[in-house]
Design an enzyme around this catalytic site. Structure first.
Site, PDB file in Angstrom:
ATOM      1  N   HIS A 196       0.836  -1.196   0.000  1.00 16.37           N
ATOM      2  CA  HIS A 196       0.000   0.000   0.000  1.00 16.37           C
ATOM      3  C   HIS A 196       0.872   1.248   0.000  1.00 16.37           C
ATOM      4  O   HIS A 196       0.614   2.205  -0.733  1.00 16.37           O
ATOM      5  CB  HIS A 196      -0.939  -0.021   1.205  1.00 16.37           C
ATOM      6  CG  HIS A 196      -2.070   0.934   1.065  1.00 16.37           C
ATOM      7  ND1 HIS A 196      -2.123   2.123   1.739  1.00 16.37           N
ATOM      8  CD2 HIS A 196      -3.178   0.888   0.292  1.00 16.37           C
ATOM      9  CE1 HIS A 196      -3.232   2.760   1.401  1.00 16.37           C
ATOM     10  NE2 HIS A 196      -3.891   2.036   0.526  1.00 16.37           N
ATOM     11  N   HIS A 254      -4.371   6.316  -5.726  1.00 20.83           N
ATOM     12  CA  HIS A 254      -5.503   6.970  -5.058  1.00 20.83           C
ATOM     13  C   HIS A 254      -6.014   8.166  -5.862  1.00 20.83           C
ATOM     14  O   HIS A 254      -5.303   8.703  -6.699  1.00 20.83           O
ATOM     15  CB  HIS A 254      -5.095   7.440  -3.666  1.00 20.83           C
ATOM     16  CG  HIS A 254      -5.134   6.329  -2.671  1.00 20.83           C
ATOM     17  ND1 HIS A 254      -6.103   6.195  -1.728  1.00 20.83           N
ATOM     18  CD2 HIS A 254      -4.324   5.264  -2.510  1.00 20.83           C
ATOM     19  CE1 HIS A 254      -5.890   5.117  -1.021  1.00 20.83           C
ATOM     20  NE2 HIS A 254      -4.809   4.521  -1.474  1.00 20.83           N
ATOM     21  N   HIS A 298      -7.167  -1.824  -5.262  1.00 21.80           N
ATOM     22  CA  HIS A 298      -7.433  -2.400  -3.944  1.00 21.80           C
ATOM     23  C   HIS A 298      -8.070  -3.782  -4.048  1.00 21.80           C
ATOM     24  O   HIS A 298      -7.843  -4.643  -3.212  1.00 21.80           O
ATOM     25  CB  HIS A 298      -8.298  -1.459  -3.107  1.00 21.80           C
ATOM     26  CG  HIS A 298      -7.565  -0.237  -2.644  1.00 21.80           C
ATOM     27  ND1 HIS A 298      -7.479   0.899  -3.395  1.00 21.80           N
ATOM     28  CD2 HIS A 298      -6.850   0.009  -1.516  1.00 21.80           C
ATOM     29  CE1 HIS A 298      -6.752   1.811  -2.743  1.00 21.80           C
ATOM     30  NE2 HIS A 298      -6.359   1.295  -1.601  1.00 21.80           N
ATOM     31  N   HIS A 326     -14.736   6.103   2.559  1.00 26.59           N
ATOM     32  CA  HIS A 326     -13.387   5.533   2.583  1.00 26.59           C
ATOM     33  C   HIS A 326     -12.380   6.381   3.379  1.00 26.59           C
ATOM     34  O   HIS A 326     -11.836   5.943   4.386  1.00 26.59           O
ATOM     35  CB  HIS A 326     -12.876   5.287   1.154  1.00 26.59           C
ATOM     36  CG  HIS A 326     -11.442   4.887   1.128  1.00 26.59           C
ATOM     37  ND1 HIS A 326     -10.430   5.778   0.841  1.00 26.59           N
ATOM     38  CD2 HIS A 326     -10.833   3.716   1.440  1.00 26.59           C
ATOM     39  CE1 HIS A 326      -9.266   5.161   0.943  1.00 26.59           C
ATOM     40  NE2 HIS A 326      -9.478   3.907   1.308  1.00 26.59           N
ATOM     41  N   HIS A 359     -10.867   5.903   7.324  1.00 22.02           N
ATOM     42  CA  HIS A 359      -9.428   5.790   7.578  1.00 22.02           C
ATOM     43  C   HIS A 359      -9.049   6.739   8.720  1.00 22.02           C
ATOM     44  O   HIS A 359      -8.317   6.378   9.638  1.00 22.02           O
ATOM     45  CB  HIS A 359      -8.625   6.172   6.333  1.00 22.02           C
ATOM     46  CG  HIS A 359      -8.260   5.000   5.463  1.00 22.02           C
ATOM     47  ND1 HIS A 359      -7.170   4.217   5.707  1.00 22.02           N
ATOM     48  CD2 HIS A 359      -8.849   4.481   4.358  1.00 22.02           C
ATOM     49  CE1 HIS A 359      -7.088   3.262   4.777  1.00 22.02           C
ATOM     50  NE2 HIS A 359      -8.105   3.400   3.950  1.00 22.02           N
ATOM     51  N   PHE A 361      -1.689   6.939   4.141  1.00 19.21           N
ATOM     52  CA  PHE A 361      -1.594   5.819   3.213  1.00 19.21           C
ATOM     53  C   PHE A 361      -0.305   5.016   3.370  1.00 19.21           C
ATOM     54  O   PHE A 361      -0.284   3.820   3.117  1.00 19.21           O
ATOM     55  CB  PHE A 361      -1.766   6.301   1.777  1.00 19.21           C
ATOM     56  CG  PHE A 361      -3.144   6.844   1.519  1.00 19.21           C
ATOM     57  CD1 PHE A 361      -4.264   6.192   2.012  1.00 19.21           C
ATOM     58  CD2 PHE A 361      -3.334   8.009   0.795  1.00 19.21           C
ATOM     59  CE1 PHE A 361      -5.537   6.686   1.797  1.00 19.21           C
ATOM     60  CE2 PHE A 361      -4.607   8.515   0.572  1.00 19.21           C
ATOM     61  CZ  PHE A 361      -5.708   7.854   1.076  1.00 19.21           C
ATOM     62  N   HIS A 418     -11.520  -2.530   3.307  1.00 17.22           N
ATOM     63  CA  HIS A 418     -11.462  -2.585   1.852  1.00 17.22           C
ATOM     64  C   HIS A 418     -12.310  -3.690   1.244  1.00 17.22           C
ATOM     65  O   HIS A 418     -12.696  -3.581   0.082  1.00 17.22           O
ATOM     66  CB  HIS A 418     -10.017  -2.589   1.356  1.00 17.22           C
ATOM     67  CG  HIS A 418      -9.531  -1.186   1.181  1.00 17.22           C
ATOM     68  ND1 HIS A 418      -9.884  -0.422   0.094  1.00 17.22           N
ATOM     69  CD2 HIS A 418      -8.820  -0.378   1.995  1.00 17.22           C
ATOM     70  CE1 HIS A 418      -9.387   0.791   0.229  1.00 17.22           C
ATOM     71  NE2 HIS A 418      -8.730   0.851   1.376  1.00 17.22           N
TER      72      HIS A 418
HETATM   73 CU1  C2O Z   1      -5.399   2.696  -0.482  1.00 20.52          CU
HETATM   74 CU2  C2O Z   1      -8.073   2.612   2.007  1.00 20.52          CU
HETATM   75  O1  C2O Z   1      -6.585   3.117   1.000  1.00 20.52           O
END
Ligand code: C2O
Length: 571
Positions: free
Chosen positions: A153, A173, A182, A303, A307, A324, A337
């Site tokens: 990631h 992203h 993802h 999303h 996070h 990230f 995810h």
């Molecule tokens: Cu690549 Cu939930 O982030």
């Protein structure tokens, strides 16, 4: 010449002497083979250049296509935060590695059924716990190890790799690569976990935060005796705290209100705000065209918001989930995810598969991942569009948000009267009825305080309203300085800023932004919000103009400037 030979001899002798030692460290036999493969390849590569393989042709083709892919031999340190250089490159990346193209798993094999995390039984949990403990115990040289999985990631989300045939960094992203990348990442992660416990039915759990039963962190993630526990989290958000899918700062509302707000929010992000491909999938990101930087509805929130909500309030970037470079170190990342991945399919279904991207530059974009057999696999986006072929499925989950179409907080006619009189009394920080007045170039307009502008709608669209076109509010040229999480909400024909929330129809959408990822990701961002249905519900679809309010929800909005607010129409 003599000297060169001498140096070469010493280097070779050193390599040979180190081999047994290295192998003792590397436990698995497969890994030894891999390592031998790397070595052989490195030597061959140095001797003959690595173009002499069957992949020659694809390089030629790639020159014409604008598909994106990483150059695995061009990896470098990257910025996890502006003040933090991170290094997530895999060992030995400098040498080209042999890879094979992706193949679907055997259709006869078991389907892996991903179940909502809150429904997992003791047996499911202990299986996953065992697999994850083994994964965490593997050495870093093993690409299946948890640390290496987590670094994938970091690699693809902070611009550590360069793109093929270019020196531009790659970052997935805030673009149309978000969903497929993802999907591939957790696909291999799941298969590796299963293979570590010899269970080919193993499936990742899904954190179904979009249904009321799933709106808390699933219990096993906060059990300190299990491998799912992770200390870098905001402990005040542990159960029984409900998740705020539109998180900026604490809302302090009741559970019932939070559920209502979440469901209405989901409706906007999945249904009314996502009626065009680009609004949901994010912008078209192509080789040689620069980074596009405009994420879709669900990527921004829930999303990004979740996070941030999970990550620790004690860390500068709310690490680990809040940034990230570190997010995938938290085991809950993978359940988060799975839900994002599920919702991608739900959206496609709602849109009756009419909005799928057909552009070959997207379909041919590709990545490399290690599979459970330590083979390096090249996967294209086109390979992962049918989850049945990928051998997994999602247990049926309710969609209670589908019928949570929000209602206006104030009767629309009354709202307009109030707005007009406020305007006459000059009560807005900024208001005007000239279209160009919502253009703040060249200096931009800071968002330290709320901003309301009156924006004219196109005359054409008042007369003949073409059903297929989506009316879209575009906030152009958003520039974020500083490193803190940024969140502002956008409302239409808003009267009272103090009582409003995404529960009400005036809510058009949100900008939820996790800074980071190096220079390229600092580019100015465009926020696009589809509002055709909203305008109908506010009875504003025949009006010549609407009032648009940008409401800062984090202090960091003081570091944000925007260039313009406009209405555009997406075909
Ligand atoms: Cu690549 Cu939930 O982030």
């Amino acid at each position: 010449m003599e000297q060169k030979k001498w140096i070469l001899t010493v280097v070779l002798a050193f390599v040979v002497a180190m081999l047994p030692l290295t192998f003792r460290i590397l436990e698995s036999h497969q890994l030894q083979l891999l390592y031998m493969g790397e070595l052989t390849n490195m030597i061959l590569g140095k001797l003959g250049g690595w173009g002499s393989s069957r992949h020659d042709l694809s390089i030629d083709k790639a020159a014409k296509s604008k598909a994106i892919g990483p150059n695995l031999t061009a990896c470098h340190p990257s910025y996890g935060r502006p003040d933090l250089l991170v290094y997530c490159c895999p060992p030995g990346f400098e040498s080209p590695l042999p890879f094979v193209d992706f193949q679907f798993p055997n259709p006869q094999s078991h389907v892996r059924v991903r179940r909502p995390a809150h429904l997992l039984d003791q047996n499911d949990i202990s299986k996953y716990n065992k697999a994850l403990s083994i994964m965490k115990s593997l050495p870093y040289d093993d690409p299946r190890s948890f640390a290496r999985q987590a670094n994938l990631h970091c690699l693809f989300c902070t611009g550590a790799y360069e793109q093929q045939n270019s020196d531009t960094p790659l970052s997935i992203h805030r673009t149309w690569l978000f969903f497929p990348w993802h999907r591939i990442m957790i696909y291999f992660h799941e298969r590796i976990l299963g293979s570590l416990i010899g269970d080919d039915t193993f499936a990742l759990p899904v954190w179904t935060w979009d249904i009321p039963e799933g709106m808390m962190i699933p219990n096993f993630y906060v059990n300190m005796n299990l491998s799912f526990f992770h200390p870098e989290r905001d402990f005040s958000h542990f159960p029984p705290q409900m998740a705020d899918l539109d998180y900026a700062t604490e809302r302090h509302i009741s559970r019932e209100q939070q559920i209502d707000t979440n469901l209405a929010f989901m409706y906007t992000q999945m249904v009314s705000g996502a009626r065009k491909t680009e609004l949901f999938m994010g912008c078209a990101y192509k080789a040689n065209e620069g980074y596009c930087n405009a994420p879709g509805t669900v990527e921004r929130a829930p999303h990004n918001t979740l996070h941030t909500w999970i990550g620790s309030n004690l860390n500068p970037g709310r690490e680990d989930m809040g940034k990230f470079y570190s997010a995938a170190k938290d085991p809950i990342f993978y359940a988060h995810h799975s839900n994002i991945d599920r919702l991608w399919d739900v959206w496609r279904e709602i849109q009756e598969y009419q909005l799928d991207i057909k552009d070959p530059d997207w379909l041919d974009s590709f990545f490399f991942f290690y599979d459970e057999n330590l083979k390096l696999i090249r996967v294209k986006v086109r390979d992962v569009l049918d989850i049945t072929k990928l051998g997994y499925s999602y247990e049926e989950v309710d969609r209670p948000w589908l019928n949570k179409r929000p209602s206006p907080s104030v009767p629309p006619k009354l709202a307009r009267q109030i707005l007009k009189s406020k305007e006459n009394e000059n009560q807005f920080q900024f208001s005007s009825n000239r279209v160009s007045s919502s253009d703040f170039r060249p200096h931009g307009r800071a968002l330290d305080i709320g901003l309301t502008v009156k924006v004219n709608r196109s005359k054409d669209h008042l007369i003949k309203k073409e059903k297929e076109e989506e009316e879209t509010i575009v906030v152009h040229g958003i520039e974020v300085k500083g490193d803190a999480y940024v969140k502002f909400d956008v409302y239409v024909n808003l009267i009272d800023q103090t009582t409003i929330s995404p529960k009400f129809r005036e809510f058009a959408g949100t900008f939820a932004h996790i800074p980071g990822g190096g220079e390229m990701m600092k580019r100015k961002i465009n926020l696009k919000l589809g509002v055709s249905e909203l305008l109908e519900d506010l009875e504003a679809d025949q009006d010549e103009s609407i009032w648009i309010t940008l409401l800062p929800r984090t202090v960091s909005c003081g570091n944000v400037t925007i260039e313009a607010i406009q209405i555009e129409y997406i075909k």
